[in-house]
Design a protein around this motif. Sequence first.
Motif, PDB file in Angstrom:
ATOM      1  N   ASP A   1       8.807  23.826  15.361  1.00 40.43           N
ATOM      2  CA  ASP A   1       8.325  24.949  16.167  1.00 40.43           C
ATOM      3  C   ASP A   1       9.307  26.119  16.155  1.00 40.43           C
ATOM      4  O   ASP A   1       8.908  27.272  15.974  1.00 40.43           O
TER       5      ASP A   1
ATOM      6  N   LEU B   1       1.620  27.701  18.456  1.00 39.36           N
ATOM      7  CA  LEU B   1       2.347  26.607  17.809  1.00 39.36           C
ATOM      8  C   LEU B   1       2.163  25.308  18.590  1.00 39.36           C
ATOM      9  O   LEU B   1       1.444  25.246  19.570  1.00 39.36           O
ATOM     10  N   GLY B   2       2.849  24.269  18.150  1.00 43.17           N
ATOM     11  CA  GLY B   2       2.855  22.999  18.853  1.00 43.17           C
ATOM     12  C   GLY B   2       1.910  21.986  18.220  1.00 43.17           C
ATOM     13  O   GLY B   2       0.765  22.303  17.911  1.00 43.17           O
TER      14      GLY B   2
ATOM     15  N   SER C   1      -3.874  23.507  18.146  1.00 40.55           N
ATOM     16  CA  SER C   1      -2.438  23.361  18.410  1.00 40.55           C
ATOM     17  C   SER C   1      -2.218  23.076  19.898  1.00 40.55           C
ATOM     18  O   SER C   1      -3.169  23.019  20.681  1.00 40.55           O
TER      19      SER C   1
END
Length: 345
Positions: free
Chosen positions: A45, A62-63, A97
């Motif tokens: 990340d 993200l993630g 995500s």
Amino acid sequence: MSPTQKALFLNKKFGDLVVEDAPIYKPGPGEILIKIKATSLNPVDWKIQKYGIFIEEYPAILGGDIAGDVEELGEGVDEFRKGDRVFVHGQFVNDRSSFQQYTLALASATARIPPSVSYEQASTLPVVLTVSYVGLYNENPHGFGLTAPVSEETQGIYGGTPIVVLGGASSVGQIVIQLARLSGFSPIITTASLKHTDNLKSLGATAVFDRDLPASELVKEIKKLTNEPIKFVYDSISSNITQETGVELLAPGGQLATVLPVTAKVDKDKSAWLILGMPRLPHNIELVETLYHDKIAGFLEKGIIKPNKVEVLPNGLAGVPDGLARMEADKISGLKLVARPQENL
């Protein structure tokens, strides 16, 4: 339900992470909408933000580690119900995500969270579980090509075969050790800061050596434990130094798995594979779906796989940037940082 949610966006390439509104997605056929209760942070990340890798479309969410409740079912999904506790490995796509309050997932790749496991614990697993499992059990060149321990008949079949896990205290290293134990490897040899010795032995490590031990000394110590050739080294750190150590440890015909691009010089009679733990790569789909949909909940319920230790970040999604900065500064060891997106309200 409100038509919008809160999400943490990377606003542009090399940009800032900011909390903004995003739509709540509608699950399509075979999909579920998950209300995310916990998501853990991974090195990838902060590397995406700093180096501009993997992502081409911005703003980006993200993630990859998702744990939460089933909120809505898409057409044809009959194995889950609204309110089921689940976890899944996300993707580098905004509607799949994890740094947000709701996300989509394929039901076929989603796992149930057993009652004994918290959302926070479950959220530590997906990214590291996938790369560990793929590295051990996918076919060359995507992994070692070992037989996956999906049945009693295929568990414990590598007795007497040694394996070395470099960086055993890392999140990936801890899972690799546990899977190696399930597959019967012995001895299971790992390197780490020695303060992690007791925990790593509880996960299945036979011996824990200091991570700063020179490769030549490590070879000597391993020979005291086994006369069998070292054919498998999983390098969960994958710096140039650890890769060189891995290559040196390997016997002819041996394989090195890395989680970063291979930079070490590899002898012609040895192999090194970069493991890509992305769940929807064509060569990973069947392996990963079987693990998540059918097997991992049972492994967790029986204590065969134990999640990592957790530190919960304050302020929900807004706490993620500080957590990523701590990871980049190498201030996190032996645990995973977890955010609770619903606290961002």
